[in-house]
Design a protein around this motif. Structure first.
Motif, PDB file in Angstrom:
ATOM      1  N   VAL A 143       0.830  -1.204   0.000  1.00  0.00           N
ATOM      2  CA  VAL A 143       0.000   0.000   0.000  1.00  0.00           C
ATOM      3  C   VAL A 143       0.867   1.258   0.000  1.00  0.00           C
ATOM      4  CG1 VAL A 143      -1.783   1.277   1.249  1.00  0.00           C
ATOM      5  CG2 VAL A 143      -1.820  -1.242   1.227  1.00  0.00           C
ATOM      6  N   GLY A 144       0.596   2.155  -0.964  1.00  0.00           N
ATOM      7  CA  GLY A 144       1.256   3.452  -1.009  1.00  0.00           C
ATOM      8  C   GLY A 144       2.663   3.452  -1.575  1.00  0.00           C
ATOM      9  N   HIS A 145       3.095   2.346  -2.164  1.00  0.00           N
ATOM     10  CA  HIS A 145       4.445   2.272  -2.735  1.00  0.00           C
ATOM     11  C   HIS A 145       4.358   1.639  -4.117  1.00  0.00           C
ATOM     12  CE1 HIS A 145       6.573   3.550   0.915  1.00  0.00           C
ATOM     13  NE2 HIS A 145       5.669   2.854   1.573  1.00  0.00           N
ATOM     14  N   ALA A 146       4.177   2.492  -5.136  1.00  0.00           N
ATOM     15  CA  ALA A 146       3.872   2.019  -6.481  1.00  0.00           C
ATOM     16  C   ALA A 146       4.975   1.146  -7.069  1.00  0.00           C
ATOM     17  CB  ALA A 146       3.599   3.210  -7.403  1.00  0.00           C
ATOM     18  N   HIS A 147       6.237   1.587  -6.926  1.00  0.00           N
ATOM     19  CA  HIS A 147       7.315   0.800  -7.526  1.00  0.00           C
ATOM     20  C   HIS A 147       7.451  -0.557  -6.825  1.00  0.00           C
ATOM     21  CE1 HIS A 147      11.134  -0.236  -9.434  1.00  0.00           C
ATOM     22  NE2 HIS A 147      11.484  -0.684  -8.238  1.00  0.00           N
ATOM     23  N   ALA A 148       7.425  -0.560  -5.508  1.00  0.00           N
ATOM     24  CA  ALA A 148       7.539  -1.812  -4.765  1.00  0.00           C
ATOM     25  C   ALA A 148       6.399  -2.750  -5.127  1.00  0.00           C
ATOM     26  CB  ALA A 148       7.553  -1.538  -3.267  1.00  0.00           C
ATOM     27  N   ASN A 149       5.219  -2.194  -5.328  1.00  0.00           N
ATOM     28  CA  ASN A 149       4.070  -3.015  -5.676  1.00  0.00           C
ATOM     29  C   ASN A 149       4.233  -3.628  -7.065  1.00  0.00           C
ATOM     30  OD1 ASN A 149       1.487  -4.067  -5.027  1.00  0.00           O
ATOM     31  ND2 ASN A 149       0.547  -2.542  -6.359  1.00  0.00           N
ATOM     32  N   ARG A 150       4.716  -2.830  -8.033  1.00  0.00           N
ATOM     33  CA  ARG A 150       4.949  -3.367  -9.380  1.00  0.00           C
ATOM     34  C   ARG A 150       6.008  -4.470  -9.348  1.00  0.00           C
ATOM     35  NH1 ARG A 150       4.485   2.134 -10.798  1.00  0.00           N
ATOM     36  NH2 ARG A 150       6.761   2.373 -10.772  1.00  0.00           N
ATOM     37  N   ALA A 249      25.703 -14.910  -2.570  1.00  0.00           N
ATOM     38  CA  ALA A 249      25.659 -13.674  -3.360  1.00  0.00           C
ATOM     39  C   ALA A 249      24.250 -13.142  -3.529  1.00  0.00           C
ATOM     40  CB  ALA A 249      26.286 -13.931  -4.732  1.00  0.00           C
ATOM     41  N   GLY A 250      23.267 -13.938  -3.160  1.00  0.00           N
ATOM     42  CA  GLY A 250      21.881 -13.496  -3.277  1.00  0.00           C
ATOM     43  C   GLY A 250      21.066 -14.420  -4.140  1.00  0.00           C
ATOM     44  N   ASP A 251      19.767 -14.490  -3.849  1.00  0.00           N
ATOM     45  CA  ASP A 251      18.864 -15.331  -4.628  1.00  0.00           C
ATOM     46  C   ASP A 251      17.723 -14.483  -5.165  1.00  0.00           C
ATOM     47  OD1 ASP A 251      17.240 -14.857  -2.451  1.00  0.00           O
ATOM     48  OD2 ASP A 251      17.273 -16.930  -1.703  1.00  0.00           O
ATOM     49  N   ILE A 252      16.678 -15.126  -5.638  1.00  0.00           N
ATOM     50  CA  ILE A 252      15.585 -14.415  -6.299  1.00  0.00           C
ATOM     51  C   ILE A 252      14.864 -13.458  -5.342  1.00  0.00           C
ATOM     52  CG2 ILE A 252      13.892 -16.257  -5.842  1.00  0.00           C
ATOM     53  CD1 ILE A 252      12.786 -15.700  -8.690  1.00  0.00           C
ATOM     54  N   VAL A 253      14.760 -13.808  -4.066  1.00  0.00           N
ATOM     55  CA  VAL A 253      14.112 -12.923  -3.092  1.00  0.00           C
ATOM     56  C   VAL A 253      15.011 -11.722  -2.796  1.00  0.00           C
ATOM     57  CG1 VAL A 253      13.133 -12.741  -0.777  1.00  0.00           C
ATOM     58  CG2 VAL A 253      12.819 -14.846  -2.094  1.00  0.00           C
ATOM     59  N   ASP A 254      16.313 -11.952  -2.644  1.00  0.00           N
ATOM     60  CA  ASP A 254      17.247 -10.840  -2.431  1.00  0.00           C
ATOM     61  C   ASP A 254      17.179  -9.849  -3.584  1.00  0.00           C
ATOM     62  OD1 ASP A 254      18.481 -11.653   0.057  1.00  0.00           O
ATOM     63  OD2 ASP A 254      19.460 -13.249  -1.080  1.00  0.00           O
ATOM     64  N   ILE A 257      14.038  -7.690  -3.206  1.00  0.00           N
ATOM     65  CA  ILE A 257      14.155  -6.694  -2.140  1.00  0.00           C
ATOM     66  C   ILE A 257      15.040  -5.536  -2.577  1.00  0.00           C
ATOM     67  CG2 ILE A 257      14.974  -6.288   0.211  1.00  0.00           C
ATOM     68  CD1 ILE A 257      12.374  -7.894   0.068  1.00  0.00           C
ATOM     69  N   GLN A 258      16.145  -5.842  -3.255  1.00  0.00           N
ATOM     70  CA  GLN A 258      17.037  -4.788  -3.735  1.00  0.00           C
ATOM     71  C   GLN A 258      16.325  -3.893  -4.740  1.00  0.00           C
ATOM     72  OE1 GLN A 258      20.681  -6.231  -5.468  1.00  0.00           O
ATOM     73  NE2 GLN A 258      21.461  -4.176  -5.908  1.00  0.00           N
ATOM     74  N   ARG A 278      15.525  -3.866   6.941  1.00  0.00           N
ATOM     75  CA  ARG A 278      14.594  -4.847   7.502  1.00  0.00           C
ATOM     76  C   ARG A 278      13.584  -4.206   8.458  1.00  0.00           C
ATOM     77  NH1 ARG A 278      19.442  -7.200   6.888  1.00  0.00           N
ATOM     78  NH2 ARG A 278      19.527  -9.213   5.781  1.00  0.00           N
ATOM     79  N   GLU A 279      13.919  -3.036   8.983  1.00  0.00           N
ATOM     80  CA  GLU A 279      13.036  -2.362   9.937  1.00  0.00           C
ATOM     81  C   GLU A 279      12.072  -1.384   9.268  1.00  0.00           C
ATOM     82  OE1 GLU A 279      12.917  -3.251  13.078  1.00  0.00           O
ATOM     83  OE2 GLU A 279      14.481  -4.732  12.627  1.00  0.00           O
ATOM     84  N   ILE A 280      12.161  -1.244   7.953  1.00  0.00           N
ATOM     85  CA  ILE A 280      11.258  -0.343   7.243  1.00  0.00           C
ATOM     86  C   ILE A 280       9.826  -0.858   7.376  1.00  0.00           C
ATOM     87  CG2 ILE A 280      10.589   0.533   4.968  1.00  0.00           C
ATOM     88  CD1 ILE A 280      13.563   0.472   4.210  1.00  0.00           C
ATOM     89  N   LYS A 281       8.914  -0.003   7.842  1.00  0.00           N
ATOM     90  CA  LYS A 281       7.532  -0.419   8.057  1.00  0.00           C
ATOM     91  C   LYS A 281       6.722  -0.277   6.772  1.00  0.00           C
ATOM     92  CE  LYS A 281       7.531   0.733  12.977  1.00  0.00           C
ATOM     93  NZ  LYS A 281       6.899   1.519  14.060  1.00  0.00           N
ATOM     94  N   LEU A 282       5.812  -1.211   6.582  1.00  0.00           N
ATOM     95  CA  LEU A 282       4.938  -1.149   5.412  1.00  0.00           C
ATOM     96  C   LEU A 282       3.588  -1.776   5.729  1.00  0.00           C
ATOM     97  CD1 LEU A 282       5.178  -4.305   4.417  1.00  0.00           C
ATOM     98  CD2 LEU A 282       7.205  -3.491   3.234  1.00  0.00           C
TER      99      LEU A 282
END
Length: 296
Positions: A143-150, A249-254, A257-258, A278-282
């Motif tokens: 909610v309220g974060h267009a890029h993260a939602n896409r 080095a990171g996987d699909i979830v990493d 998140i990036q 990790r502490e960013i609230k959403l």
């Protein structure tokens, strides 16, 4: 289904990271339910969240699941003496006598059922006037974060497209219609409720009493995503792609998140100033579908 029964699936993470059904969902089901409240069965009970949520409303509850690992988590978390667990498939419940069940509920499980077989068994075990309620939620909206939602939509519908177990994913994409009761001779008062934050045209009704909202952190979302069956299947297909938390080095979830952090200016600013992402609230909201029907 196969992913959750896999010996390598982390059932403890599932229990820790998946949000339980909200109280207003149980209130909605109980308001519809008109039969006695003696015996309830929770199909595909997983870690037992729905069984525990209904424990104070029924004399006895049986949670059934094909995964013994899930049932181990359920037993460890359940203190209610009237809740019991059995390893069983929803389509065949030989320990249940005919016409004895007041309420059958399935939360986040009905999309894995064989519709013909499960409804044949429901017709056998549910008493006259008893209730069956199937509830599923998914399709997260940030909610309220267009890029993260896409980015999250692309992650689910494109990046993981070939890893979602079928036919479960197709059933969910069709808003649970393939597992709706179509027997009008043995069942009555067929009810479908939908809540869809995306405003998609398929939503027949948007109702507050089945709305699924989650207050979380970005770290909590990451942990939840790692419990997805599709992510589990992706990791099985990429055994050498270790996550950052496991020293890799990171996987699909990493990668997701990036992408989310880089595309959200306020989140990027927090990390660039040394803050812990990790502490960013959403706030999350999901599509929610509740199917209810009453035994004639």
């Amino acid at each position: 289904m196969a992913s959750f029964s896999d010996d390598n699936y982390d059932c403890s993470a599932y229990a820790a990271c998946r949000p339980p059904p909200p109280k207003h969902l149980f209130d909605t089901v109980l308001a519809y339910h008109q039969a006695p409240r003696d015996l309830c069965i929770d199909l595909g009970c997983g870690n037992g969240a729905a069984a525990r949520g209904l424990a104070s409303h029924f004399g006895s509850i049986f949670g059934v699941d094909p995964s013994e690992s899930m049932l181990k988590e359920a037993r460890a978390q359940t203190k209610c003496r009237n809740v019991h667990y059995r390893q069983c498939w929803a389509e065949s419940l030989p320990f249940v006598q005919t016409g004895t069940i007041d309420l059958v509920i399935a939360c986040q499980a009905a999309h894995w059922f064989d519709p013909d077989l499960v409804w044949k068994e429901m017709t056998r075990i549910v008493r006259s006037g008893g209730t069956v309620a199937f509830w599923n939620w998914g399709n997260y909206v940030v909610v309220g974060h267009a890029h993260a939602n896409r980015a999250l939509r692309k992650f689910s519908s494109e990046d993981l497209a070939s890893y979602w177990p079928q036919p479960g994913k197709a059933i969910w994409d069709d808003c649970m219609r393939p597992v709706e009761c179509r027997d009008f001779s043995n069942w009555t008062d067929h009810t479908r409720l939908e809540s869809d934050p995306s405003g998609a045209p398929h939503a027949l009704r948007t109702v507050e009493n089945i709305r699924m909202q989650i207050s979380d952190t970005l770290g909590g979302l990451e942990a939840l995503l790692r419990t997805w069956s599709s992510v589990h299947e992706w990791r099985r297909a990429h055994p050498h792609a270790a996550s950052v938390r496991d020293g890799g080095a990171g996987d699909i979830v990493d990668n997701l998140i990036q992408d989310m952090i880089e595309g959200e200016e306020d989140w990027r600013r927090i990390t660039m100033s040394g803050g812990d992402w990790r502490e960013i609230k959403l706030e999350l909201e999901t599509r929610s579908v509740l199917l209810m029907v009453r035994r004639a």
